[in-house]
Design an enzyme around this catalytic site. Structure first.
Site, PDB file in Angstrom:
ATOM      1  N   TYR A   1      35.271  45.993  47.677  1.00 36.27           N
ATOM      2  CA  TYR A   1      36.730  46.166  47.650  1.00 36.27           C
ATOM      3  C   TYR A   1      37.425  44.853  48.001  1.00 36.27           C
ATOM      4  O   TYR A   1      38.315  44.378  47.292  1.00 36.27           O
ATOM      5  CB  TYR A   1      37.165  47.271  48.626  1.00 36.27           C
ATOM      6  CG  TYR A   1      38.626  47.196  48.988  1.00 36.27           C
ATOM      7  CD1 TYR A   1      39.604  47.565  48.069  1.00 36.27           C
ATOM      8  CD2 TYR A   1      39.042  46.742  50.241  1.00 36.27           C
ATOM      9  CE1 TYR A   1      40.957  47.474  48.385  1.00 36.27           C
ATOM     10  CE2 TYR A   1      40.386  46.651  50.559  1.00 36.27           C
ATOM     11  CZ  TYR A   1      41.337  47.014  49.637  1.00 36.27           C
ATOM     12  OH  TYR A   1      42.667  46.918  49.953  1.00 36.27           O
TER      13      TYR A   1
ATOM     14  N   SER B   1      45.122  41.859  50.740  1.00 37.24           N
ATOM     15  CA  SER B   1      44.639  42.497  51.966  1.00 37.24           C
ATOM     16  C   SER B   1      44.093  41.459  52.930  1.00 37.24           C
ATOM     17  O   SER B   1      43.575  40.414  52.514  1.00 37.24           O
ATOM     18  CB  SER B   1      43.534  43.486  51.590  1.00 37.24           C
ATOM     19  OG  SER B   1      42.804  43.886  52.724  1.00 37.24           O
TER      20      SER B   1
ATOM     21  N   LYS C   1      39.945  42.018  45.766  1.00 36.15           N
ATOM     22  CA  LYS C   1      41.222  41.426  46.193  1.00 36.15           C
ATOM     23  C   LYS C   1      41.145  39.902  46.132  1.00 36.15           C
ATOM     24  O   LYS C   1      42.075  39.227  45.663  1.00 36.15           O
ATOM     25  CB  LYS C   1      41.581  41.884  47.608  1.00 36.15           C
ATOM     26  CG  LYS C   1      41.936  43.359  47.728  1.00 36.15           C
ATOM     27  CD  LYS C   1      43.198  43.714  46.981  1.00 36.15           C
ATOM     28  CE  LYS C   1      43.678  45.120  47.243  1.00 36.15           C
ATOM     29  NZ  LYS C   1      44.789  45.533  46.375  1.00 36.15           N
TER      30      LYS C   1
END
Length: 336
Positions: A148, A124, A152
Site C-alpha cells: 500500500y 500518506s 503511494k
C-alpha cells in the site's frame, strides 16, 4: 471553479466534499463504491444544502473517465480513489498495484488529453517508512514497508516525473498522518466494511458492543506508556487542508509537498481513554504481541503547511473522540 473528486464517497473524500461545497466550489464525484457508500453523498448534500454531480465509475475504465471530462469543464482534481488497507495489500499486492497505479495513470492521461493540469494527490505518511528521527519533515528520506505504502510512493514519483516533463502541471502531494473523527453533525464518518483496520473505528465498535475487545499490539515500545504513538488528525482539519491547498494550486506553483498532521502524537492507551471519556463506556482491551513492521512513534512537523498555506489543525483529541463516538452512536451499522 469545478473540482473533480475521485473517491469522493469515501471517508476523507466525503468530508472534503462538504468543505468544498461550503466554499462554493462546484464538485463532480467519481467513485466505484467498492469500499464506500453512495449514502455518504446524500448526507453531504443534506449537510450543505447543495448539489453535486455523481458518477459511479472506475478509474480502471478509461472510457468512464473520458465521459466525465467530456461532460464537465474540470478546473482541478482531488485524487482520493484507491485501495488503502495495509494488511490486505501484503496479501494481494498485485491487486493494489494494478488498482492504485493503473487507475492513476488512466486519470493523468485523461487530464492531459483535456488539458486539466491541476491535481491534489492523497498521499500518506507511510512514504516515510521508519523515520530516523521525529518530527517528520517533508525532506526526510522516503521508503515503504508494505505494498500500500509503495503504491503511494510510486504515484508520488510518477507525479514528479509528469511535472519534470511538463511544467504546466501544478501538483500538490499531501502526506496524511492518521485521520480520525467525523463531521460534528454525526451524518458522515468512517464506515469500514467488515472488521475495521484502523484504531478509532475499532475502539468505537468495541464501545458500541459490536466487538468484544481491542487487541493492543505491544506495550514495550519506547514511548511514555509503552504503546505505539501516532499523529491522529481530525478528518475535518484534514479536509480543510485541501481547501487551503486549492487556491495555492491555482497560482501555478509547480510541485508542492505538505505534511498534514498535528505535530504531536497520541498513544493507543490515550486513544482508548479518550473514547471511554466520550462514550462513558469501559473499553476492554488485551495486550498482544507486536505486529511486524510497526514502529514506536510517528508524527509530523506541519510547519511548512502552516507557513505556506496558512493551515493548521484546530481540533483536539477530545473533539476527535467525541465526534467519532457521535457518528458511531447515530450510525451503529454505518451507512447500511
Amino acid at each position: 471553479m469545478k473540482i473533480l473528486v475521485t473517491g469522493g464517497a469515501g471517508y476523507i473524500g466525503s468530508h472534503t466534499c462538504v468543505e468544498l461545497l461550503n466554499e462554493n466550489y462546484d464538485i463532480v464525484v467519481l467513485d466505484n463504491l467498492s469500499n464506500s457508500s453512495k449514502e455518504s453523498l446524500n448526507r453531504v448534500k443534506n449537510i450543505t444544502k447543495k448539489s453535486l454531480d455523481f458518477y459511479k465509475a472506475d478509474l480502471l475504465d478509461k472510457k468512464q473517465i473520458i465521459a466525465v471530462f467530456s461532460e464537465h469543464k474540470i478546473d482541478a482534481v482531488i485524487h482520493f480513489a484507491g485501495l488503502k488497507a495495509v494488511g490486505e495489500s501484503v496479501s494481494i499486492p498485485l491487486r493494489y498495484f494494478h488498482n492504485n497505479i493503473t487507475g492513476t495513470l488512466n486519470l493523468l492521461a485523461v487530464m492531459d488529453e483535456f488539458n486539466v493540469k491541476n491535481i491534489v494527490f492523497s498521499s500518506s505518511a507511510t512514504v516515510y517508512g521508519d523515520p530516523a528521527s521525529l518530527p517528520i519533515k517533508e525532506d526526510f528520506p522516503l521508503s515503504a514497508t508494505n505494498p500500500y505504502g509503495r503504491t503511494k510512493l510510486m504515484i508520488e514519483e510518477i507525479l514528479q516525473d509528469v511535472y519534470i516533463s511538463d511544467k504546466n502541471w501544478n501538483i500538490a502531494l499531501l502526506r496524511y498522518f492518521n485521520p480520525v473523527g467525523a463531521h460534528k453533525s454525526g451524518e458522515i464518518g468512517e464506515d469500514p466494511f467488515g472488521i475495521p483496520n484502523n484504531l478509532m473505528p475499532y475502539i468505537s465498535q468495541v464501545a458500541i458492543g459490536h466487538l468484544p475487545w481491542l487487541s493492543v499490539f505491544g506495550n514495550d515500545y519506547n514511548t511514555p506508556d509503552g504503546t505505539g504513538v501516532r499523529d491522529y488528525i481530525h478528518v475535518v482539519d484534514l479536509a480543510l487542508g485541501h481547501i487551503k491547498t486549492l487556491p495555492k494550486l491555482f497560482t501555478n506553483p509547480g510541485l508542492l509537498i505538505y505534511n498534514l498532521g498535528t505535530g504531536s502524537g497520541y498513544s493507543v492507551l490515550e486513544m482508548i481513554k479518550g473514547l471511554e471519556a466520550a462514550s462513558n463506556k469501559k473499553i476492554p482491551y488485551k495486550i498482544v504481541d507486536r505486529r511486524p513492521g510497526d514502529i514506536d512513534a510517528c508524527f509530523a512537523d506541519p510547519a511548512k503547511a502552516k507557513e505556506e498555506l496558512g493551515w493548521e489543525t484546530k481540533k483536539t483529541l477530545t473533539d476527535m473522540c467525541k465526534d467519532a463516538w457521535n457518528w458511531q452512536k447515530k450510525n451503529p451499522k454505518g451507512y447500511r
